[in-house]
Write a protein that holds these residues in place. Structure first.
Motif, PDB file in Angstrom:
ATOM      1  N   ASP A  42       2.996   1.993   1.465  1.00 49.91           N
ATOM      2  CA  ASP A  42       2.219   0.834   1.709  1.00 49.91           C
ATOM      3  C   ASP A  42       1.897   1.044   3.488  1.00 49.91           C
ATOM      4  OD1 ASP A  42       4.554   0.400   3.392  1.00 49.91           O
ATOM      5  OD2 ASP A  42       5.312  -1.235   2.518  1.00 49.91           O
ATOM      6  N   GLY A  43       1.704   0.086   4.111  1.00 44.99           N
ATOM      7  CA  GLY A  43       1.347  -0.149   5.282  1.00 44.99           C
ATOM      8  C   GLY A  43       1.832   0.881   6.283  1.00 44.99           C
ATOM      9  N   TRP A  44       3.233   1.218   6.294  1.00 42.83           N
ATOM     10  CA  TRP A  44       3.803   1.821   7.258  1.00 42.83           C
ATOM     11  C   TRP A  44       4.310   3.213   6.353  1.00 42.83           C
ATOM     12  CZ3 TRP A  44       3.668  -3.365   7.326  1.00 42.83           C
ATOM     13  CH2 TRP A  44       3.478  -3.966   8.327  1.00 42.83           C
ATOM     14  N   ASN A  73       6.183  -8.992  18.594  1.00 38.50           N
ATOM     15  CA  ASN A  73       5.697  -9.740  19.691  1.00 38.50           C
ATOM     16  C   ASN A  73       6.605  -9.288  20.875  1.00 38.50           C
ATOM     17  OD1 ASN A  73       5.862 -11.719  22.058  1.00 38.50           O
ATOM     18  ND2 ASN A  73       4.983 -13.050  20.370  1.00 38.50           N
ATOM     19  N   THR A  75       6.971  -9.834  23.884  1.00 39.61           N
ATOM     20  CA  THR A  75       7.631 -10.720  24.792  1.00 39.61           C
ATOM     21  C   THR A  75       8.989 -11.183  24.048  1.00 39.61           C
ATOM     22  OG1 THR A  75       5.577 -11.160  25.810  1.00 39.61           O
ATOM     23  CG2 THR A  75       7.426 -12.613  26.350  1.00 39.61           C
ATOM     24  N   ARG A  86       9.673 -12.258   6.971  1.00 37.18           N
ATOM     25  CA  ARG A  86       8.377 -11.915   6.823  1.00 37.18           C
ATOM     26  C   ARG A  86       8.369 -10.159   6.770  1.00 37.18           C
ATOM     27  NH1 ARG A  86       6.740 -15.760  10.480  1.00 37.18           N
ATOM     28  NH2 ARG A  86       6.725 -14.611  11.994  1.00 37.18           N
ATOM     29  N   ARG A 137      10.621  -3.396  22.915  1.00 38.02           N
ATOM     30  CA  ARG A 137       9.247  -3.771  23.566  1.00 38.02           C
ATOM     31  C   ARG A 137       8.391  -4.281  22.114  1.00 38.02           C
ATOM     32  NH1 ARG A 137       7.758   1.736  26.926  1.00 38.02           N
ATOM     33  NH2 ARG A 137       9.351   1.611  28.576  1.00 38.02           N
ATOM     34  N   ASN A 176      11.724   5.693  19.776  1.00 37.68           N
ATOM     35  CA  ASN A 176      11.335   5.985  21.336  1.00 37.68           C
ATOM     36  C   ASN A 176      12.214   5.576  22.354  1.00 37.68           C
ATOM     37  OD1 ASN A 176       9.234   8.133  21.176  1.00 37.68           O
ATOM     38  ND2 ASN A 176       7.964   6.837  20.154  1.00 37.68           N
ATOM     39  N   THR A 177      13.320   5.216  21.959  1.00 29.57           N
ATOM     40  CA  THR A 177      14.088   4.664  23.052  1.00 29.57           C
ATOM     41  C   THR A 177      15.256   5.593  23.738  1.00 29.57           C
ATOM     42  OG1 THR A 177      16.134   3.859  21.440  1.00 29.57           O
ATOM     43  CG2 THR A 177      14.375   2.395  21.553  1.00 29.57           C
ATOM     44  N   GLN A 178      15.175   6.617  23.155  1.00 28.77           N
ATOM     45  CA  GLN A 178      16.058   7.726  23.759  1.00 28.77           C
ATOM     46  C   GLN A 178      15.086   9.001  24.120  1.00 28.77           C
ATOM     47  OE1 GLN A 178      19.275   8.722  21.243  1.00 28.77           O
ATOM     48  NE2 GLN A 178      18.062  10.217  20.102  1.00 28.77           N
TER      49      GLN A 178
ATOM     50  N   LEU B   7      -2.181  38.054  23.938  1.00 29.38           N
ATOM     51  CA  LEU B   7      -1.271  36.939  24.474  1.00 29.38           C
ATOM     52  C   LEU B   7      -2.197  36.223  25.506  1.00 29.38           C
ATOM     53  CD1 LEU B   7       1.284  35.582  24.341  1.00 29.38           C
ATOM     54  CD2 LEU B   7       2.130  37.203  26.250  1.00 29.38           C
ATOM     55  N   SER B 117       1.080 -13.333  24.736  1.00 29.59           N
ATOM     56  CA  SER B 117       1.927 -14.683  24.755  1.00 29.59           C
ATOM     57  C   SER B 117       1.528 -15.592  26.141  1.00 29.59           C
ATOM     58  CB  SER B 117       3.433 -14.217  25.224  1.00 29.59           C
ATOM     59  OG  SER B 117       4.015 -13.395  24.238  1.00 29.59           O
ATOM     60  N   LYS B 171       3.105 -22.753  17.404  1.00 31.85           N
ATOM     61  CA  LYS B 171       3.795 -21.619  17.740  1.00 31.85           C
ATOM     62  C   LYS B 171       2.875 -20.488  17.990  1.00 31.85           C
ATOM     63  CE  LYS B 171       5.481 -20.690  12.771  1.00 31.85           C
ATOM     64  NZ  LYS B 171       6.383 -20.814  12.054  1.00 31.85           N
ATOM     65  N   THR B 196       4.583 -18.433   8.647  1.00 30.12           N
ATOM     66  CA  THR B 196       3.797 -17.412   8.883  1.00 30.12           C
ATOM     67  C   THR B 196       3.577 -17.883  10.569  1.00 30.12           C
ATOM     68  OG1 THR B 196       2.007 -16.254   8.850  1.00 30.12           O
ATOM     69  CG2 THR B 196       1.562 -18.448   8.449  1.00 30.12           C
ATOM     70  N   ARG B 197       3.252 -16.856  11.104  1.00 29.56           N
ATOM     71  CA  ARG B 197       2.784 -17.025  12.682  1.00 29.56           C
ATOM     72  C   ARG B 197       1.550 -17.742  12.672  1.00 29.56           C
ATOM     73  NH1 ARG B 197       1.738 -12.554  17.157  1.00 29.56           N
ATOM     74  NH2 ARG B 197       0.563 -11.643  15.398  1.00 29.56           N
ATOM     75  N   LYS B 255      -2.797  -3.696   9.203  1.00 26.63           N
ATOM     76  CA  LYS B 255      -2.183  -3.266   8.193  1.00 26.63           C
ATOM     77  C   LYS B 255      -2.447  -4.473   6.888  1.00 26.63           C
ATOM     78  CE  LYS B 255       0.991  -0.345   9.525  1.00 26.63           C
ATOM     79  NZ  LYS B 255      -0.030   0.381  10.536  1.00 26.63           N
ATOM     80  N   ALA B 291      -3.535  -1.213   2.316  1.00 23.95           N
ATOM     81  CA  ALA B 291      -2.364  -1.086   3.165  1.00 23.95           C
ATOM     82  C   ALA B 291      -2.428  -0.953   4.547  1.00 23.95           C
ATOM     83  CB  ALA B 291      -1.173  -1.192   2.481  1.00 23.95           C
ATOM     84  N   LEU B 292      -3.373   0.124   4.750  1.00 29.97           N
ATOM     85  CA  LEU B 292      -3.374   0.839   6.247  1.00 29.97           C
ATOM     86  C   LEU B 292      -4.382  -0.003   7.051  1.00 29.97           C
ATOM     87  CD1 LEU B 292      -3.601   4.556   4.998  1.00 29.97           C
ATOM     88  CD2 LEU B 292      -1.478   3.158   5.517  1.00 29.97           C
ATOM     89  N   ILE B 328      -4.330  -1.383  16.868  1.00 36.21           N
ATOM     90  CA  ILE B 328      -3.392  -2.069  18.060  1.00 36.21           C
ATOM     91  C   ILE B 328      -2.593  -1.086  18.689  1.00 36.21           C
ATOM     92  CG2 ILE B 328      -3.268  -4.042  16.771  1.00 36.21           C
ATOM     93  CD1 ILE B 328      -0.502  -3.301  15.894  1.00 36.21           C
ATOM     94  N   LEU B 329      -2.310   0.204  18.129  1.00 36.75           N
ATOM     95  CA  LEU B 329      -1.477   1.334  19.094  1.00 36.75           C
ATOM     96  C   LEU B 329      -2.289   2.323  19.823  1.00 36.75           C
ATOM     97  CD1 LEU B 329       1.213   1.979  16.117  1.00 36.75           C
ATOM     98  CD2 LEU B 329       1.361   0.525  17.775  1.00 36.75           C
ATOM     99  N   THR B 430       4.993   5.998  24.479  1.00 38.21           N
ATOM    100  CA  THR B 430       6.400   6.842  24.854  1.00 38.21           C
ATOM    101  C   THR B 430       6.625   7.887  24.251  1.00 38.21           C
ATOM    102  OG1 THR B 430       7.032   4.116  25.036  1.00 38.21           O
ATOM    103  CG2 THR B 430       8.854   5.749  25.100  1.00 38.21           C
ATOM    104  N   GLY B 433      11.457   8.799  24.994  1.00 44.24           N
ATOM    105  CA  GLY B 433      12.015   7.921  25.873  1.00 44.24           C
ATOM    106  C   GLY B 433      11.243   7.623  27.207  1.00 44.24           C
ATOM    107  N   ASP B 435       7.611   6.794  29.445  1.00 44.70           N
ATOM    108  CA  ASP B 435       6.080   6.403  29.395  1.00 44.70           C
ATOM    109  C   ASP B 435       5.372   7.337  29.699  1.00 44.70           C
ATOM    110  OD1 ASP B 435       6.693   4.307  28.391  1.00 44.70           O
ATOM    111  OD2 ASP B 435       6.554   2.782  30.071  1.00 44.70           O
TER     112      ASP B 435
END
Lengths: 178, 480
Positions: A42-44, A73, A75, A86, A137, A176-178, B7, B117, B171, B196-197, B255, B291-292, B328-329, B430, B433, B435
Motif C-alpha cells: 500500500d502507500g507505506w 501533525n 505539533t 484512521r 516529531r 530515527n530517534t536514536q 584505488l 498548526s 479542527k 476525518t481531519r 498517499k 497508493a503511493l 511532503i518528505l 534525521t 538520530g 539532524d
C-alpha cells in the motif's frame, strides 16, 4: 597489492558486521516468531510482523508494526481516538472494525500516543484487535494486533512484545530517534 | 594499472562525484536557474513561509493576496517591519500593479502556531459586485485562520482590511474554493464530530456578512457515528460552477489519493443529513491513484480540443483533469510526487493518460535539500494560459511551465528556480538520530494573472517571485 588486501579485509569486516546485524534483526523475541508481512503493498513500505502461539500467549496473536514517516501533525502528535482509527493499520486486517471503548494514552519505544481496542468482523467470525499510534516529531509509528482472545489479552501481549529490547531498538531506529 | 593506482582512481571518482553533488547545492548570491522564464520582480513577504497566492484585478490595481503557514521553531512570530512588532504569520497583501516593483501593503496576522498548526494558508478573493448579495463597493477576501476558522475580510482598501465574519469551531482547514458568481463556497474544514481531519463544508457566502451553511460533505466512513476504515482525507475541491455543474475533489496528500467527480446540483440540493447514502448520492465517480500518490490539486479543463484527434469521427475534444500530488518528505524520502492527466470524458470511467515529473538527474534534486516533487498548480482559468500552459510548483526544482495543449503528451517548455537568500530557511533530515540540514528553494505554490505574470511563493521563507515566459515558451501560450 597492499591496497587490495586492505579492501579485502574491509569487505570481510563489513560482511561480518552485516551478518551480525541480520542475525540480530532476525532473532525473534521470546515466544514470538517473526513472520512475513501478510498484507499487499500500500502507500507505506511493509513493516515487521510477529506471531505468538496459543501455547505461549493464551491465544494466537499477531502484531504488525511499521513507521509512517511524515504522516503526523508535527505539533499535536496523535491527538485523539479518531486518529488511531484512521492510521493504525487495523483496516489492513479488516475494514470492518468497531471500537470497543475509548482509547487511552500509551508510550511505545519512548514515543507518546494512543491505544484503542476494537472488535473485528472477518469472514470466519469476530476477533479482537488493538490499534496503536505513537509519534516522534512529524512521524508516526503504528502497530495493529489481532487475536482470538479478548481485547485485554491481545493488548497485554502486544504491549509486552513492543516493550522487548529488539523490537524497541528497531522501532527507534526506523523512526530515527536514536 | 597497479592496485594502488586503481584505488586512487576510485577515490578520485568518488571525490569528483561528491563535488558534483556539492556543486548542485544552492549558494547565496548565485543566480537563479532558468529556461524560457525570467524574473520580473520579488518581495520577501517578511520572510514568512508561503502557501496560496491569489492575484486580483482591483480597480486599476493588481493586488496579490498570499496565505502563510505558521512560523518556525526558530522564529515563531516574525517581526512585521511596518509595525515593528512580532506577528504570527497570516496573510500578506502586496500591490503588484508594477510587477517589477511590488509594494508590500499589509500583513494580517493569522493564528498563533508553527508550521501547519498556525498561520492562514488559504486565500480566495471575490468582488462584491459579482456576488449575488454582496456590497457592490466591497472586495471580499476569504481566508483560513490557522486550523480553527474561516474568515471573510473586506479588502476594498487593501492596505486597511476589515474583518466581516468568521466561521469557527473547526479542527482543521485547508484549500477551499469560492464561486464568485454564485457565492457558493466549498470550505475545507474539520467539523469536530467527523472522523476525518479535513472534509467539506458547503456554504452560501453570497452575502459574506451572513454565511449560510448548506451541508457537510465527505466520503462514506468519514461521517459522524460511522465505524471501520476511514477513507483518505480531503485536500481541496475545484468547482466549474452552475454551467459546468461539476466539483472535482482531490483527496490525499502524498498517499492513497483519488479524484472524486461530483454533481454540483445534487451536492447542493440533495439530501443533506450526513449518512453514507446521502454522501454517495452526488458522486458520479471516483478514480483512485496509486497508493503511493495523493491528490493536492484537481484542476479541470473541460472540452479541450486535441489536435491529434481532429480528424476522428468521435472524441475530438476531451474533458481533462490535471492532478497534482504533494511531496511532503525532504530529500526524496517518499515515492515521487508528480503531475497526472486524467481523461474524464466518460465520467464514470475516468482514465489516467499521461504524467509529468522533473527529471531528478537534471539537477540532482534529491541531494539539494528540502522537498523535491510537485505540490500544486496555478488555478486561474483566465484565457491567457488556460488549457495551453500550466505552471507547477515543484519545491527545490522551482516553477515548471508545461505545454499542455496535448494533454496526452505534456511537455516542459520552461522553468525557473529562484535563488536562495539569507532568509531561506534550512530543511533537515534525521540520520542516526541527528539532524543534517541543507538550504534550498522550496517553491510551494504558483498562480497567474490575466496579464500573464506568474507568481511563485516559497515555503522556506524566501518570498514571492514574479516571473514571465520568454522565447518559445511564450509561443506555447500564443503570447507575442
Amino acid at each position: 597489492m597492499r591496497a587490495w588486501s586492505v579492501i579485502a579485509t574491509a569487505t570481510l569486516v563489513l560482511g561480518v558486521l552485516s551478518g551480525v546485524a541480520a542475525y540480530e534483526r532476525a532473532t525473534p523475541p521470546d515466544d514470538w516468531n517473526e513472520i512475513a508481512w501478510p498484507f499487499p503493498r500500500d502507500g507505506w513500505p511493509a513493516g515487521r510482523a510477529f506471531h505468538c502461539s496459543a501455547a505461549s500467549c493464551g491465544g494466537d496473536i499477531e502484531v504488525y508494526i511499521r513507521p509512517k514517516l511524515g504522516f503526523c501533525n508535527c505539533t499535536s502528535g496523535v491527538a485523539d481516538d479518531d486518529e488511531v482509527d484512521r492510521v493504525a493499520d487495523v483496516d489492513l486486517i479488516s475494514e470492518r472494525f468497531v471500537p470497543i471503548s475509548a482509547g487511552e494514552a500509551v508510550r511505545v519505544a519512548d514515543m507518546p500516543g494512543r491505544i484503542r481496542p476494537y472488535n473485528l468482523r472477518l469472514g470466519d467470525g469476530t476477533r479482537a484487535a488493538i490499534g496503536i499510534a505513537v509519534s516522534h516529531r512529524c512521524d508516526l509509528l503504528v502497530a495493529a494486533a489481532q487475536g482470538r482472545g479478548d481485547a485485554i489479552q491481545v493488548q497485554r501481549a502486544a504491549l509486552e512484545l513492543l516493550a522487548k529490547a529488539e523490537p524497541a531498538r528497531w522501532m527507534k531506529s526506523a523512526m530515527n530517534t536514536q | 594499472m597497479k592496485g594502488s593506482g586503481k584505488l586512487a582512481l576510485c577515490v578520485a571518482i568518488a571525490f569528483v562525484g561528491g563535488a558534483d553533488v556539492y556543486a548542485q547545492q544552492q549558494k547565496i548570491g548565485a543566480p537563479p536557474e532558468a529556461s524560457n522564464m525570467k524574473l520580473v520582480g520579488t518581495n520577501d513577504l517578511q520572510a514568512r513561509s508561503a502557501y496560496q497566492p491569489t492575484i486580483h484585478h482591483q480597480g486599476d490595481r493588481w493586488i496579490a493576496y498570499i496565505g502563510h503557514h505558521g512560523g518556525t521553531d526558530g522564529i515563531p512570530d516574525p517581526i512585521n517591519p511596518m509595525t515593528g512588532k512580532p506577528e504570527p504569520n497570516g496573510t500578506s497583501i502586496v500591490d503588484v500593479t508594477d510587477p517589477a516593483h511590488p509594494k508590500y501593503l499589509r500583513h494580517i496576522p493569522g493564528q498563533e502556531g508553527k508550521y501547519e498548526s498556525g498561520g492562514a494558508q488559504m486565500v480566495r478573493v471575490c468582488d462584491g459586485k459579482d456576488l449575488p448579495k454582496g456590497d457592490r463597493n466591497a472586495v471580499y477576501m476569504l481566508r483560513t485562520f490557522g486550523s480553527e476558522a474561516h474568515e471573510i475580510w473586506n479588502v476594498a482598501d487593501p492596505a486597511n482590511p476589515a474583518l466581516i465574519t468568521r466561521i469557527g469551531g473547526l479542527k482543521d482547514t485547508h484549500k477551499s474554493w469560492w464561486e464568485c458568481n454564485t457565492g457558493i463556497a466549498f470550505l475545507v474544514s474539520g467539523a469536530p464530530d467527523w472522523r476525518t481531519r479535513r472534509m467539506t463544508q458547503v456554504y452560501d457566502l453570497s452575502d459574506p456578512a451572513h454565511p449560510v451553511k448548506i451541508r457537510d460533505f465527505g466520503l462514506p466512513g468519514q461521517e459522524p457515528g460511522s465505524t471501520g476504515a476511514v477513507p483518505t482525507e480531503l485536500h481541496g475541491p475545484i468547482s466549474t460552477g452552475p454551467s459546468g455543474n461539476r466539483v472535482y475533489f482531490g483527496y490525499g496528500t502524498n498517499k492513497g489519493g483519488f479524484l472524486q467527480i461530483v454533481d454540483r446540483e445534487k451536492l447542493l440540493n440533495g439530501p443533506k443529513e450526513p449518512i453514507a447514502e446521502n454522501l454517495r448520492y452526488p458522486e458520479i465517480s471516483r478514480m483512485p491513484l496509486s497508493a503511493l500518490n495523493g491528490a493536492h490539486t484537481t484542476f479541470p479543463m473541460p472540452e479541450m480540443p486535441i489536435a491529434e484527434f481532429a480528424h476522428d469521427k468521435d472524441g475530438k475534444t476531451r474533458d481533462i483533469v490535471m492532478i497534482v500530488d504533494e511531496a511532503i518528505l525532504n530529500e526524496c524520502g517518499e515515492a515521487r510526487q508528480m503531475v497526472w492527466f486524467a481523461d474524464v470524458t466518460t465520467e464514470t470511467r475516468p482514465m489516467m493518460i499521461s504524467s509529468y515529473t522533473v527529471p531528478e538527474a537534471s539537477g540532482s534534486f534529491c541531494e539539494r535539500g528540502g522537498r523535491f516533487g510537485s505540490h500544486s498548480s496555478n488555478e486561474s482559468m483566465a484565457p491567457v494560459y488556460y488549457k495551453k500552459v500550466a505552471f507547477i510548483a515543484f519545491f527545490n526544482a522551482g516553477v515548471r511551465a508545461l505545454d499542455i495543449r496535448d494533454p496526452y503528451h505534456p511537455k516542459e517548455v520552461g522553468y525557473f528556480i529562484p535563488s536562495i537568500t539569507p532568509a531561506t530557511d534550512k530543511r533537515c533530515v534525521t540520520i542516526e538520530g541527528k539532524d543534517r540540514c541543507k538550504v534550498a528553494i522550496q517553491t510551494n505554490n504558483v498562480e497567474t494573472d490575466e496579464r500573464g505574470y506568474i507568481y511563485a511563493v516559497d515555503r522556506a521563507n524566501t518570498g514571492l517571485h514574479i516571473l514571465e515566459l520568454t522565447d518559445e515558451a511564450r509561443a506555447s501560450a500564443g503570447l507575442p
